[in-house]
Design an enzyme around this catalytic site. Structure first.
Site, PDB file in Angstrom:
ATOM      1  N   PRO A  23       0.741  -1.039   0.067  1.00  0.00           N
ATOM      2  CA  PRO A  23      -0.374  -0.143  -0.277  1.00  0.00           C
ATOM      3  C   PRO A  23       0.735   1.236  -0.243  1.00  0.00           C
ATOM      4  O   PRO A  23       1.926   1.728   0.857  1.00  0.00           O
ATOM      5  CB  PRO A  23      -0.895  -0.107   1.453  1.00  0.00           C
ATOM      6  CG  PRO A  23      -0.481  -1.022   2.064  1.00  0.00           C
ATOM      7  CD  PRO A  23       0.666  -1.762   1.135  1.00  0.00           C
ATOM      8  N   THR A  25       0.684   5.802  -0.088  1.00  0.00           N
ATOM      9  CA  THR A  25      -0.805   7.277  -0.385  1.00  0.00           C
ATOM     10  C   THR A  25      -0.067   7.494  -1.615  1.00  0.00           C
ATOM     11  O   THR A  25       1.176   7.937  -2.194  1.00  0.00           O
ATOM     12  CB  THR A  25       0.209   7.487   0.920  1.00  0.00           C
ATOM     13  OG1 THR A  25      -0.684   6.725   2.180  1.00  0.00           O
ATOM     14  CG2 THR A  25      -1.110   8.831   1.207  1.00  0.00           C
ATOM     15  N   GLN A  98      -6.923  -1.235   1.027  1.00  0.00           N
ATOM     16  CA  GLN A  98      -6.324  -1.027   3.050  1.00  0.00           C
ATOM     17  C   GLN A  98      -7.255  -0.052   3.595  1.00  0.00           C
ATOM     18  O   GLN A  98      -7.546   0.953   3.083  1.00  0.00           O
ATOM     19  CB  GLN A  98      -4.845  -0.759   2.594  1.00  0.00           C
ATOM     20  CG  GLN A  98      -4.441  -0.506   4.168  1.00  0.00           C
ATOM     21  CD  GLN A  98      -3.486   0.381   4.761  1.00  0.00           C
ATOM     22  OE1 GLN A  98      -2.968   0.824   4.447  1.00  0.00           O
ATOM     23  NE2 GLN A  98      -2.408  -0.540   4.577  1.00  0.00           N
ATOM     24  N   HIS A 174      -5.492  -1.744   8.892  1.00  0.00           N
ATOM     25  CA  HIS A 174      -4.342  -0.821   8.613  1.00  0.00           C
ATOM     26  C   HIS A 174      -4.014  -0.625   9.905  1.00  0.00           C
ATOM     27  O   HIS A 174      -4.468  -0.065  10.836  1.00  0.00           O
ATOM     28  CB  HIS A 174      -4.325   0.587   7.926  1.00  0.00           C
ATOM     29  CG  HIS A 174      -2.213   0.793   7.543  1.00  0.00           C
ATOM     30  ND1 HIS A 174      -1.863   0.679   8.667  1.00  0.00           N
ATOM     31  CD2 HIS A 174      -2.000   2.222   6.936  1.00  0.00           C
ATOM     32  CE1 HIS A 174      -0.981   0.895   8.180  1.00  0.00           C
ATOM     33  NE2 HIS A 174      -1.153   2.496   6.780  1.00  0.00           N
ATOM     34  N   TYR A 179      -0.738   5.080  12.901  1.00  0.00           N
ATOM     35  CA  TYR A 179      -1.655   5.325  12.856  1.00  0.00           C
ATOM     36  C   TYR A 179      -3.125   5.036  14.297  1.00  0.00           C
ATOM     37  O   TYR A 179      -2.609   4.340  15.109  1.00  0.00           O
ATOM     38  CB  TYR A 179      -2.927   4.836  11.602  1.00  0.00           C
ATOM     39  CG  TYR A 179      -1.887   5.775  10.495  1.00  0.00           C
ATOM     40  CD1 TYR A 179      -1.549   7.559  10.043  1.00  0.00           C
ATOM     41  CD2 TYR A 179      -1.744   5.213   9.096  1.00  0.00           C
ATOM     42  CE1 TYR A 179      -0.588   7.747   9.588  1.00  0.00           C
ATOM     43  CE2 TYR A 179      -1.092   5.430   8.416  1.00  0.00           C
ATOM     44  CZ  TYR A 179      -0.102   7.473   8.296  1.00  0.00           C
ATOM     45  OH  TYR A 179       0.128   7.761   7.415  1.00  0.00           O
TER      46      TYR A 179
END
Length: 353
Positions: A23, A25, A98, A174, A179
């Site tokens: 994954p 961004t 995700q 995730h 996070y």
């Protein structure tokens, strides 16, 4: 790299090799969180990697942290992701979306409701974030109360259902990279005195509840979970008890028979061996910064089943073909990682071009 090209099962998926797309961004979604018009092409170009794990998609307004990241909780989001899933499938790949709730790693300037970020405790991460108004300090988050935590768990569940409705083959929860889920795990971001804070069991509770809710909604064979033990991202410090939280959490997740566990490896080799011994299904190990010739080291050693790749996949849509043929790789253009148009997104050259 002979082991790299052997088949492997991940949940219900039968993969022809052991690479996957990690994954990443890309910040190219529309303002309402719908995947951008080029997203179907971007993912379909990389379908030969087999299992594609998408960029993080927020499960709610509160879950967004960065500009122009996709969501997966409205009809428009579902419609946008369906275009992605359809093109990936038509190109021979599989898509796991995700689910990323950033928690305190957010800023009011970047979210639809412009509200204060939320977290396990009212403790700021102490790092800046890029916003529409430039680089700004992340404010102190609002501490989630117990009822809001339950609502957030349900947000993950609903987002997982939306992902399947959009045609995805599964979701990755995730629980890494600083996070929300990892914020509950870390000692310096979770100072709660209720059932979600303090003890090892309590700090793992939110992660377990999210996983259980998602599994109940879409099934374990469609559910993956990502962790990054000891990786100090977003101002997190898991503390001396951090490894013990994972030694408690992973067997709990293992009982759910998830499709896979995805480890962003932080360098603790003993913990990696321990995780391998505890985990019964596919283990994905992303060892960032490794040289290309070491891509299959963990697979060859029996410590991983799949080796996800990030920047190499970003810059080389035909990465599988390049590695097999010994063709040099494209260099990733870091200046185009986040935001923008087709440049550095869908225009990387392939062997055939």
């Amino acid at each position: 790299m002979t082991q790299l090209w052997s088949p492997v099962n991940v949940g219900r998926l039968k993969l022809s090799h052991r690479l996957a797309m990690a994954p990443m961004t890309r910040s190219r979604a529309k303002q309402d969180g719908t995947p951008g018009d080029l997203s179907p092409l971007y993912y379909a170009q990389r379908a030969s990697l087999g299992l594609l794990i998408s960029e993080g998609a927020q499960p709610s307004d509160d879950g967004q942290g960065y500009l122009n990241t996709p969501g997966i909780y409205t009809d428009s989001h579902i419609s946008g992701w369906r275009k992605v899933a359809d093109q990936v499938h038509a190109s021979g790949g599989y898509l796991f979306i995700q689910l990323m709730h950033v928690g305190r790693m957010s800023h009011p300037d970047n979210t639809p409701h412009h509200r204060q970020p939320v977290g396990p405790s009212a403790i700021a991460p102490g790092v800046p974030m890029f916003t529409v108004n430039g680089m700004l300090d992340i404010p102190v988050p609002r501490e989630l109360n117990a009822e809001e935590i339950k609502t957030t768990v349900q947000d993950f569940r609903k987002a997982a259902a939306a992902a399947i409705q959009a045609g995805a083959d599964g979701v990755e929860i995730h629980g890494a990279n600083g996070y929300l889920i990892q914020q509950f795990i870390a000692e310096n971001s979770n100072k709660r005195s209720d059932e979600y804070g303090g003890s090892i069991e309590n700090r793992a509770r939110f992660a377990i509840e999210v996983a259980e809710a998602v599994v109940k909604e879409i099934g374990p064979e469609r559910t993956g979970f990502r962790i990054s033990p000891g990786v100090p991202i977003g101002g997190l410090d898991e503390g001396v008890s951090g490894p013990d939280v994972y030694k408690y959490l992973i067997p709990k997740l293992a009982k759910l028979n998830l499709a896979y566990l995805h480890l962003l490896h932080g360098g603790n080799e003993e913990l990696l061996r321990n995780i391998r011994s505890l985990w019964p299904t596919a283990l994905l190990v992303n060892r960032a910064g490794r040289p290309l010739e070491s891509l299959s080291v963990d697979i060859d050693a029996g410590l991983a089943d799949v080796a996800p790749v990030g920047a190499w996949a970003l810059a080389n849509p035909d990465l599988v073909e390049r590695i097999k043929s010994g063709t040099p790789l494209n260099e990733a253009d870091r200046s185009t990682y986040y935001g923008g148009d087709s440049q550095g997104y869908t225009d990387y050259p392939t062997i055939l071009k």
